[in-house]
Design an enzyme around this catalytic site. Structure first.
Site, PDB file in Angstrom:
ATOM      1  N   ASP A  13      -6.744   1.449  -4.880  1.00  0.00           N
ATOM      2  CA  ASP A  13      -6.651   0.597  -6.076  1.00  0.00           C
ATOM      3  C   ASP A  13      -7.865  -0.313  -6.262  1.00  0.00           C
ATOM      4  OD1 ASP A  13      -4.126   1.679  -6.538  1.00  0.00           O
ATOM      5  OD2 ASP A  13      -3.151   0.142  -5.310  1.00  0.00           O
ATOM      6  N   LYS A  16     -11.400   2.680  -8.822  1.00  0.00           N
ATOM      7  CA  LYS A  16     -12.130   3.961  -8.861  1.00  0.00           C
ATOM      8  C   LYS A  16     -12.082   4.576 -10.252  1.00  0.00           C
ATOM      9  CE  LYS A  16      -9.432   5.403  -5.544  1.00  0.00           C
ATOM     10  NZ  LYS A  16      -8.785   4.134  -5.138  1.00  0.00           N
ATOM     11  N   GLY A  40      -3.133   6.317  -8.630  1.00  0.00           N
ATOM     12  CA  GLY A  40      -2.921   5.778  -9.974  1.00  0.00           C
ATOM     13  C   GLY A  40      -4.224   5.138 -10.392  1.00  0.00           C
ATOM     14  N   HIS A  41      -4.984   5.812 -11.228  1.00  0.00           N
ATOM     15  CA  HIS A  41      -6.322   5.342 -11.608  1.00  0.00           C
ATOM     16  C   HIS A  41      -6.303   4.859 -13.054  1.00  0.00           C
ATOM     17  CE1 HIS A  41      -8.217   8.086  -8.294  1.00  0.00           C
ATOM     18  NE2 HIS A  41      -7.354   7.209  -7.823  1.00  0.00           N
ATOM     19  N   GLN A 223      -7.028   7.127  -3.079  1.00  0.00           N
ATOM     20  CA  GLN A 223      -6.699   6.210  -1.968  1.00  0.00           C
ATOM     21  C   GLN A 223      -7.946   5.454  -1.491  1.00  0.00           C
ATOM     22  OE1 GLN A 223      -5.141   9.723  -1.593  1.00  0.00           O
ATOM     23  NE2 GLN A 223      -3.812   8.693  -3.045  1.00  0.00           N
TER      24      GLN A 223
HETATM   25  P1  GDP Z   1      -7.897   2.818  -8.655  1.00  0.00           P
HETATM   26  O1  GDP Z   1      -6.644   3.414  -8.120  1.00  0.00           O
HETATM   27  O2  GDP Z   1      -8.927   2.606  -7.594  1.00  0.00           O
HETATM   28  O3  GDP Z   1      -8.458   3.564  -9.833  1.00  0.00           O
HETATM   29  O4  GDP Z   1      -7.507   1.361  -9.177  1.00  0.00           O
HETATM   30  P2  GDP Z   1      -6.185   0.971 -10.048  1.00  0.00           P
HETATM   31  O5  GDP Z   1      -6.357   1.479 -11.415  1.00  0.00           O
HETATM   32  O6  GDP Z   1      -4.955   1.345  -9.316  1.00  0.00           O
HETATM   33  O7  GDP Z   1      -6.276  -0.606 -10.010  1.00  0.00           O
HETATM   34  C1  GDP Z   1      -7.419  -1.281 -10.426  1.00  0.00           C
HETATM   35  C2  GDP Z   1      -7.039  -2.275 -11.529  1.00  0.00           C
HETATM   36  O8  GDP Z   1      -8.127  -3.136 -11.740  1.00  0.00           O
HETATM   37  C3  GDP Z   1      -6.768  -1.628 -12.878  1.00  0.00           C
HETATM   38  O9  GDP Z   1      -5.756  -2.364 -13.508  1.00  0.00           O
HETATM   39  C4  GDP Z   1      -8.092  -1.787 -13.630  1.00  0.00           C
HETATM   40  O10 GDP Z   1      -7.932  -1.810 -15.039  1.00  0.00           O
HETATM   41  C5  GDP Z   1      -8.542  -3.111 -13.115  1.00  0.00           C
HETATM   42  N1  GDP Z   1      -9.975  -3.339 -13.036  1.00  0.00           N
HETATM   43  C6  GDP Z   1     -10.983  -2.503 -12.651  1.00  0.00           C
HETATM   44  N2  GDP Z   1     -12.161  -3.161 -12.590  1.00  0.00           N
HETATM   45  C7  GDP Z   1     -11.901  -4.441 -12.961  1.00  0.00           C
HETATM   46  C8  GDP Z   1     -12.698  -5.620 -13.046  1.00  0.00           C
HETATM   47  O11 GDP Z   1     -13.892  -5.631 -12.758  1.00  0.00           O
HETATM   48  N3  GDP Z   1     -12.064  -6.753 -13.450  1.00  0.00           N
HETATM   49  C9  GDP Z   1     -10.746  -6.796 -13.748  1.00  0.00           C
HETATM   50  N4  GDP Z   1     -10.211  -7.954 -14.128  1.00  0.00           N
HETATM   51  N5  GDP Z   1      -9.967  -5.713 -13.653  1.00  0.00           N
HETATM   52  C10 GDP Z   1     -10.529  -4.559 -13.248  1.00  0.00           C
HETATM   53  P1  IMO Z   2      -5.270   5.147  -5.536  1.00  0.00           P
HETATM   54  O1  IMO Z   2      -5.971   6.474  -5.652  1.00  0.00           O
HETATM   55  C1  IMO Z   2      -3.011   2.378  -3.043  1.00  0.00           C
HETATM   56  C2  IMO Z   2      -0.410   4.142   0.025  1.00  0.00           C
HETATM   57  C3  IMO Z   2       1.074   3.923  -0.172  1.00  0.00           C
HETATM   58  C4  IMO Z   2       1.530   3.877   1.283  1.00  0.00           C
HETATM   59  C5  IMO Z   2       0.642   4.918   1.950  1.00  0.00           C
HETATM   60  C6  IMO Z   2       1.273   6.294   2.095  1.00  0.00           C
HETATM   61  O2  IMO Z   2      -4.609   4.687  -6.783  1.00  0.00           O
HETATM   62  O3  IMO Z   2      -6.143   4.128  -4.901  1.00  0.00           O
HETATM   63  P2  IMO Z   2       1.804   8.237   0.355  1.00  0.00           P
HETATM   64  O4  IMO Z   2       2.683   8.263  -0.855  1.00  0.00           O
HETATM   65  O5  IMO Z   2       0.398   8.606   0.111  1.00  0.00           O
HETATM   66  O6  IMO Z   2       2.394   9.030   1.503  1.00  0.00           O
HETATM   67  O7  IMO Z   2       1.832   6.695   0.845  1.00  0.00           O
HETATM   68  O8  IMO Z   2      -0.519   5.040   1.125  1.00  0.00           O
HETATM   69  N1  IMO Z   2      -1.127   4.756  -1.131  1.00  0.00           N
HETATM   70  C7  IMO Z   2      -1.887   4.071  -1.970  1.00  0.00           C
HETATM   71  N2  IMO Z   2      -2.160   2.753  -2.070  1.00  0.00           N
HETATM   72  N3  IMO Z   2      -3.613   3.243  -3.880  1.00  0.00           N
HETATM   73  C8  IMO Z   2      -3.383   4.572  -3.786  1.00  0.00           C
HETATM   74  O9  IMO Z   2      -4.050   5.473  -4.532  1.00  0.00           O
HETATM   75  C9  IMO Z   2      -2.463   5.037  -2.825  1.00  0.00           C
HETATM   76  N4  IMO Z   2      -1.994   6.261  -2.486  1.00  0.00           N
HETATM   77  C10 IMO Z   2      -1.192   6.073  -1.441  1.00  0.00           C
HETATM   78  O10 IMO Z   2       1.330   2.715  -0.843  1.00  0.00           O
HETATM   79  O11 IMO Z   2       1.197   2.621   1.843  1.00  0.00           O
HETATM   80 MG    MG Z   3      -4.624   3.001  -7.991  1.00  0.00          MG
END
Ligand code: GDP
Ligand code: IMO
Ligand code: MG
Length: 427
Positions: A13, A16, A40-41, A223
């Site tokens: 999270d 990415k 979840g991107h 991840q």
């Molecule tokens: P990912 O799984 O690595 O793609 O990240 P997620 O989407 O799960 O979580 C990242 C969160 O940060 C999302 O809600 C993005 O919209 C938000 N985000 C990304 N870059 C920035 C930033 O520079 N500032 C803020 N405030 N939010 C950001």
């Molecule tokens: P992105 O790509 C954050 C975590 C779960 C749990 C562990 C194992 O959005 O960064 P799983 O369902 O993979 O067997 O769960 O890994 N986990 C993540 N945490 N971002 C993710 O993906 C994750 N994918 C798995 O919360 O701790």
């Molecule tokens: Mg994510």
């Protein structure tokens, strides 16, 4: 043009999705190579806000081909739902393909994920309950069903009947759960097979051809390093490697073909699920970060655990993945803090640690050693050049660069594509 990977540097999270969406502008291909819909991107661009679980974040560019390569596990229902959501927003999926070698998440994987988590009691991993772990277990146990198996209906039935008999035994006899009916699962997955068929390709061939032609291939990691099966906080990890060698394994290309690995780091740290997290904040500060940044899971909605930037984790991530550069996201979230802490080492009693210990029990005992830096206390969301950042913010970026041990290429100051400061060209 090179193959270039974007991976998570912490516990997932990190943002990415935003970085891939940004960099995909120059790419011909964007490829997922690991994980599944546990990811979840979030992508926010001129077309709206999207939560991508399986489909690569390059899908928003009509000229980009998006692939889910052999290293990904595919839940057909999740994939088809995501396709529908995109289509409803007017986004074409005509350049979207799945590897014939990718493994399929079956209903028993999802059921077993829940049953196994329940049986772990207080030691639960906190998985996303999407069936990811059980699907990768079956892959290794040579009991998996792949996309190519689904497409060959006769063989699929034979294979499913053997595997399902075993899985039903486990579910009924070990967990006292209800068995699954062969006909029901078979028919449902035959329907999926028909819907998936137009998307299926030999993605490894496509990628190798692209690299031969010198086209830019962007590899979208899922991840983060500390969830890596080998180097993460085992057993509180996901069931795959997230960077390093998994890049080429999940694609079908030699490792020398990958020219650069950029890891995304939040300017602080978050984690969802159980496991060690030395810099976790249980105080008002942690609460402030969570609410300011709305740190709730993109896949499960769970509140994310929040803490200061962990330089020990960051350096480790840099070393195990051979990083060539780093991207810092969510920089703006720290805009209001009078001081900001970074962790530079861990202590257990009198012993100092400069890398995460392998033992989870020991990791749980690690106390962060902090360095405190002055905050900049002004908004950065509208700043677009490094020079214009306040001096304290520049110093913070420099400190992160020193801790990570590789150059910072970009700093993200908001979730939108343009809320980005390019510090230097990405190597
Ligand atoms: P990912 O799984 O690595 O793609 O990240 P997620 O989407 O799960 O979580 C990242 C969160 O940060 C999302 O809600 C993005 O919209 C938000 N985000 C990304 N870059 C920035 C930033 O520079 N500032 C803020 N405030 N939010 C950001
Ligand atoms: P992105 O790509 C954050 C975590 C779960 C749990 C562990 C194992 O959005 O960064 P799983 O369902 O993979 O067997 O769960 O890994 N986990 C993540 N945490 N971002 C993710 O993906 C994750 N994918 C798995 O919360 O701790
Ligand atoms: Mg994510």
């Amino acid at each position: 043009m090179p193959a270039f990977a974007v991976i998570g540097g912490q516990w997932g999270d990190e943002g990415k999705g935003k970085i891939v969406d940004l960099l995909a502008e120059k790419a011909k291909f964007v490829v997922r190579f690991s994980g599944g819909n546990n990811a979840g991107h979030t992508v926010i661009n001129q077309l709206g806000e999207f939560k991508m679980h399986l489909i690569p974040s390059g899908i928003f560019y009509p000229g980009v081909t998006c692939l889910m390569a052999n290293g990904v596990v595919i839940d057909p229902a999740a994939f088809l739902e995501e396709v529908e959501t995109l289509k409803k927003s007017g986004i074409s999926v005509s350049n979207l393909f799945i590897s014939d070698r990718a493994h399929v998440i079956m209903p028993y994987h999802i059921l077993l994920d829940g049953l196994e988590e329940k049986s772990r009691g207080k030691g639960a991993i906190g998985t996303t309950l999407k069936g990811i772990g059980p699907a990768f277990v079956d892959k290794i146990a040579r009991m998996g069903i792949r996309i190519c198996d689904l497409l060959d209906k006769e063989n699929f039935r034979k294979r499913l009947s053997t595997v399902l008999e075993y899985k039903n035994n486990v579910m009924v006899k070990l967990y006292g759960a209800a068995p699954l009916a062969l006909d029901e699962v078979y028919e449902k997955y035959c329907k999926y097979a028909n819907q998936l068929a137009p998307f299926v390709r030999e993605t490894d061939v496509i990628i190798r051809e692209a690299l031969k032609k010198g086209e830019m291939v962007l590899l979208e990691g899922a991840q983060g390093s500390m969830l890596d099966l080998d180097f993460g906080t085992y057993p509180y990890v996901t069931s795959t490697a997230i960077g390093g060698a998994s890049l080429s394994m999940g694609l079908g290309i030699g490792s020398k073909k990958i020219d650069g690995v950029i890891a995304v780091f939040k300017a602080y740290t978050t984690r969802v699920g159980g496991g060690a997290f030395p810099t976790e904040l249980h105080d008002e500060c942690g609460h402030l970060i969570r609410e300011r940044a709305h740190e709730y899971g993109t896949t499960t909605g769970r509140p994310r655990r929040c803490g200061w930037f962990d330089g020990v984790v960051a350096r480790f991530s840099s070393e195990i993945n051979g990083l060539t550069s780093a991207a810092i996201t969510r920089f703006d979230i720290l805009d209001t803090f009078p001081t900001i802490k970074v962790c530079t080492a861990y202590k257990v009693g009198r012993t100092t640690y400069h890398r995460p210990p392998a033992s989870q029990a020991l990791f749980e005992k690690c106390q962060p050693v902090y360095e405190e830096l002055p905050g900049w206390q002004c908004p950065t969301t509208d700043i677009r050049s490094f020079k214009k950042l306040p001096p304290q913010a520049k110093a913070y970026v420099k400190k992160l660069e020193e801790l990570i041990g590789c150059p910072v290429s970009l700093v993200s100051v908001g979730p939108a594509r343009d809320q980005t400061i390019m510090v230097r060209p990405i190597p």
